[in-house]
Design an enzyme around this catalytic site. Structure first.
Site, PDB file in Angstrom:
ATOM      1  N   HIS A  89       0.841  -1.204   0.000  1.00 55.72           N
ATOM      2  CA  HIS A  89       0.000   0.000   0.000  1.00 55.72           C
ATOM      3  C   HIS A  89       0.870   1.245   0.000  1.00 55.72           C
ATOM      4  CE1 HIS A  89       0.988  -0.495   4.258  1.00 55.72           C
ATOM      5  NE2 HIS A  89       0.696   0.787   4.440  1.00 55.72           N
ATOM      6  N   HIS A 121       4.788   0.150   0.180  1.00 51.25           N
ATOM      7  CA  HIS A 121       5.483  -0.654   1.184  1.00 51.25           C
ATOM      8  C   HIS A 121       4.554  -1.714   1.753  1.00 51.25           C
ATOM      9  CE1 HIS A 121       3.605   2.728   3.226  1.00 51.25           C
ATOM     10  NE2 HIS A 121       3.499   1.957   4.296  1.00 51.25           N
ATOM     11  N   ARG A 125       5.106   6.249  14.438  1.00 49.02           N
ATOM     12  CA  ARG A 125       4.935   6.768  13.066  1.00 49.02           C
ATOM     13  C   ARG A 125       4.498   8.225  13.061  1.00 49.02           C
ATOM     14  NH1 ARG A 125       1.020   4.463   8.193  1.00 49.02           N
ATOM     15  NH2 ARG A 125       0.073   6.517   7.982  1.00 49.02           N
ATOM     16  N   ASP A 148       0.566   5.113   1.867  1.00 44.61           N
ATOM     17  CA  ASP A 148      -0.175   5.603   3.028  1.00 44.61           C
ATOM     18  C   ASP A 148      -1.258   6.604   2.636  1.00 44.61           C
ATOM     19  OD1 ASP A 148       1.134   4.002   4.897  1.00 44.61           O
ATOM     20  OD2 ASP A 148       2.843   5.386   4.959  1.00 44.61           O
TER      21      ASP A 148
END
Ligand code: SIN
Length: 289
Positions: A109, A265, A280, A111
């Site tokens: 995917h 990723h 994150r 983000d």
């Protein structure tokens, strides 16, 4: 755009960049991310534009200092469904506990591809990582685009893909079916869809790449999911060949900084019975064109 493209090629004076594969990625050394100046920031940005994903080792980042570092590259995103850390609205933790079978981000995917303006960049920091397992794989969507035949480039340039938050954030998604990690507070989404081009132009360098996010894909605009799947799967199978991918092995104190505009990723879910805690921070992006 030309100025940024030129910047991506300038020599580095304050950092050292060691290429990670023949195609993309670099390990950046000689830098303490708690203590950087304007020139170093400029060079890190240039390294990101040149290598598309950059890795740092042996850093010591608190939620505040990770967010402060990320803010040097743009406005920070507040995730629509994942609760941030207390007192740190721009930072959330990705937690996998020993009993968890679901892994946040499992599957290829980019983000926030289910939003109108997907993330520009993501900075993921290893707080507590297992001795082995839980690597993150990256795919160069720019490299995969370059290797397409002209005929396929032409065909894909006329197509828009429809992405949805339903695959990962609806009550029916795997995340909620197998049980959300007790270490994370994730809200179920009101289902939304958004269209993005299959081929996008990097807003800073002008580089063309595929724009793929199979985890959030539903169909091509104007086609049914059944009609769409064979072609989308073919393009994903092309892009995820070993030649266009790499795999990062985490250590505590590692930071990966990726450009979502030309990579995707995959959080590899090969762990059970161990703890993995990542921190994150996500940088706001533009509407793909
Ligand atoms: C993500 O997709 O943001 C998570 C990646 C990972 O935990 O390896």
């Amino acid at each position: 755009m030309q100025e940024q493209a030129d910047r991506a090629n300038e020599p580095f004076r304050t950092i050292t960049a060691t290429p990670f594969t023949g195609l993309f990625g670099a390990e950046i050394s000689g830098v303490d991310l708690n203590n950087i100046d304007e020139q170093t920031t400029r060079e890190i940005r240039a390294a990101l534009l040149r290598y598309h994903v950059i890795f740092f080792r042996d850093q010591d980042l608190s939620p505040e200092t990770q967010a402060a570092f990320a803010r040097r590259f743009g406005d920070l995103n507040r995730h629509p469904y994942v609760k941030p850390m207390d007192g740190h609205p721009d930072v959330f933790r990705i937690v996998k506990q020993p009993q968890d079978t679901h892994h946040f981000g499992e599957g290829w995917h980019t983000d926030l591809s289910y939003t109108e303006t997907p993330a520009m960049g993501t900075l993921l920091y290893g707080v507590e990582v297992p001795e082995a397992g839980g690597d993150t794989a990256f795919c160069s969507l720019a490299g995969a685009y370059d290797a397409l035949s002209d005929g396929l480039k032409d065909m894909l340039s006329g197509l828009k893909a429809v992405y949805t938050n339903a695959n990962t954030y609806s009550k029916e998604s795997r995340r909620f079916q197998v049980g959300v990690s007790k270490g994370m507070d994730v809200q179920a989404a009101v289902v939304k869809e958004v269209e993005h081009p299959m081929i996008r132009t990097h807003p800073e360098t002008g580089l063309k790449s595929l724009y793929l996010s199979p985890l959030h894909f539903t169909r091509f605009a104007g086609m049914s999911p059944e009609q769409s799947k064979p072609l989308y799967d073919t393009v994903v199978a092309h892009a995820t060949q070993p030649e266009y991918t790499c795999r990062f092995r985490w250590q505590n104190g590692s930071l990966a900084f990726w450009d979502n505009r030309c990579t995707m990723h995959y959080a590899i879910n090969d762990l059970t019975g161990v703890t993995r805690i990542m921190q994150r921070v996500t940088i706001e992006g533009d509407r793909p064109f």
